[in-house]
Design an enzyme around this catalytic site. Structure first.
Site, PDB file in Angstrom:
ATOM      1  N   SER A  63      68.290  65.794  35.128  1.00  0.00           N
ATOM      2  CA  SER A  63      69.152  66.565  34.636  1.00  0.00           C
ATOM      3  C   SER A  63      69.837  67.292  36.084  1.00  0.00           C
ATOM      4  O   SER A  63      70.609  66.735  36.881  1.00  0.00           O
ATOM      5  CB  SER A  63      68.662  67.688  33.876  1.00  0.00           C
ATOM      6  OG  SER A  63      69.623  68.798  33.603  1.00  0.00           O
ATOM      7  N   HIS A  72      67.943  65.925  25.686  1.00  0.00           N
ATOM      8  CA  HIS A  72      68.056  65.970  27.115  1.00  0.00           C
ATOM      9  C   HIS A  72      66.694  66.370  27.761  1.00  0.00           C
ATOM     10  O   HIS A  72      66.488  65.822  28.891  1.00  0.00           O
ATOM     11  CB  HIS A  72      69.022  67.347  27.451  1.00  0.00           C
ATOM     12  CG  HIS A  72      69.413  67.623  28.675  1.00  0.00           C
ATOM     13  ND1 HIS A  72      70.320  66.722  29.469  1.00  0.00           N
ATOM     14  CD2 HIS A  72      68.788  68.422  29.736  1.00  0.00           C
ATOM     15  CE1 HIS A  72      70.301  67.223  30.567  1.00  0.00           C
ATOM     16  NE2 HIS A  72      69.527  68.134  30.778  1.00  0.00           N
TER      17      HIS A  72
END
Ligand SMILES: *[C@@H]1O[C@H](CO)[C@@H](O)[C@H](O)[C@H]1NC(C)=O
Ligand SMILES: *[C@@H]1O[C@H](CO)[C@@H](O)[C@H](O)[C@H]1NC(C)=O
Ligand SMILES: *[C@@H]1O[C@H](CO)[C@@H](O)[C@H](O)[C@H]1NC(C)=O
Length: 384
Positions: free
Chosen positions: A168, A359
């Protein structure tokens, strides 16, 4: 019996010289998992003291015999509100850091300023000088924290290159560092970005898209109210809705944080971040682009030589990169991944096959080993 004994020895190593509470947690945790680990302090040129963790040996070893052939280094950088804990969370035989250690790598894990045991500075006190301490965005994390940590690791290990893994915002930092300071490309042998966030033309999350329109206003209101740190020690003790309802800016912020890191599910994984990091992402979502922090036009002109903030030039990145992504990611759209991969000369995109993978699964889902880590290990092995 021997393994129990080794575990006890590793525990003694781990408990030796511990200071901060969280340092205790992470080194104790690796020790319980059977791994010897080290903590190192890296001081950035703007005075932040970062704690970096290292797992140099395989499980149940406190020494290994290859001083003549130093192990290849892999550096793991966490995401927004994450920490080095992200990479050991899944435990032995599942967590990426441990799998790499078993495969014979010298594993290093960074911690960005403000986060795990890195809420320290040579002269700024994060509690009493919070406005100054937390005045940073992910560009500072990239250019100072990640850069200093890479240089530190290369110095200690006496190597000239390392492999990079970033989840990320750990991917965002990679893009920023290698595009603004291209000399870092030569220090990185290869990179695997796990949902590395960059381009935001098709940013998927509708709530965040809506909130992002008010980014600059929200940011200035929050600053006026003295809110500069997100989920700091005081907040983490009491994620008490009533408290936050008093401040509309903060309760809105909580919504944002909840969408991004699902705090209610993952509280133990969360470490502090700065509000400016959120503001910077918010500006990008709103502008549908990936650019430097935008100040007012005059300040932009002084800093960047243009009235608006310039975009990061990803074509300057020359490292061999694999960009791992998933279609069930509410913070990164497949189209943005593919367009980054087409701009970066040596990048390829790789889709995770399980369509429900999200995610945070890149560091939290147990099947990441089969879906992702095994592939990374194989690729790294081709070019140790
Ligand atoms: C190092 O250990 C490995 C087994 O882990 C062994 O095969 C190798 O011969 C050893 N090397 C030296 C130089 O002792
Ligand atoms: C934060 O940083 C910006 C940019 O460097 C600067 O203009 C501002 O005065 C700083 N604010 C504080 C409180 O230090
Ligand atoms: C990138 O990968 C290709 C193919 O695996 C390899 O031939 C090339 O040498 C690599 N480049 C760098 C800079 O490592």
């Amino acid at each position: 019996m021997l393994k129990t004994l080794t575990s006890v020895i590793i525990l003694i190593f781990a408990l030796n010289g511990l200071t901060a509470q969280q340092e205790f947690n992470i080194r104790l945790r690796t020790a319980i998992d059977g791994y010897y680990s080290e903590s190192h302090n890296v001081i950035t040129r703007d005075g932040y003291i970062l704690e970096v963790h290292r797992i140099p040996f395989r499980r149940f070893r406190i020494k290994e015999n290859d001083s003549k052939n130093p192990k290849p280094v892999v550096f793991l950088m966490h995401g927004l509100q994450g920490s080095s804990l992200s990479y050991i969370y899944l435990g032995p035989e599942r967590a990426l850091a441990y799998l790499l250690a078993e495969a014979g790598y010298d594993v290093w894990m960074g911690n960005a300023r403000g986060g795990l045991n890195s809420r320290r500075h040579i002269f700024l006190n994060p509690d009493t000088n919070a406005e100054r301490f937390f005045n940073y965005s992910y560009e500072d994390i990239a250019l100072k924290d990640v850069a200093s940590t890479i240089d530190y690791i290369l110095k200690v290990t006496r190597q000239s290159q390392l492999h990079y893994v970033g989840h990320s915002q750990g991917g965002t930092a990679f893009f920023v560092l290698n595009s603004l300071r291209p000399e870092f490309n030569t220090k990185i042998k290869s990179a695997h970005l796990l949902a590395g966030v960059g381009y935001m033309e098709h940013f998927p999350n509708k709530i965040l898209n809506a909130i992002a329109f008010g980014t600059n206003l929200l940011y200035s209101v929050a600053l006026e109210q003295g809110i500069v740190e997100v989920l700091g020690p005081r907040d983490a003790n009491s994620l008490n809705e009533e408290e936050y309802n008093k401040s509309p800016a903060y309760s809105l912020l909580l919504t944002v944080i909840d969408v991004i890191v699902s705090i209610h599910k993952q509280l133990e994984m969360v470490t502090p971040a700065s509000l400016k990091q959120y503001a910077h992402f918010g500006q990008n979502i709103r502008a549908k682009s990936f650019r430097r922090f935008s100040y007012d036009p005059l300040e932009n002109f002084i800093r960047y030589g243009s009235l608006s903030a310039p975009e990061y030039d990803l074509s300057k990145i020359s490292v061999n990169i694999t960009m791992h992504y998933t279609v069930n990611d509410h913070l990164l759209d497949e189209r943005d991944v593919l367009s980054m991969a087409s701009v970066i000369p040596n990048a390829k995109a790789r889709k995770i096959t399980r369509e429900t993978y999200n995610h945070n699964d890149f560091v939290l889902a147990p099947d990441s080993k089969e879906l992702l880590y095994d592939y990374i290990l194989e690729e790294l092995d081709k070019n140790r």
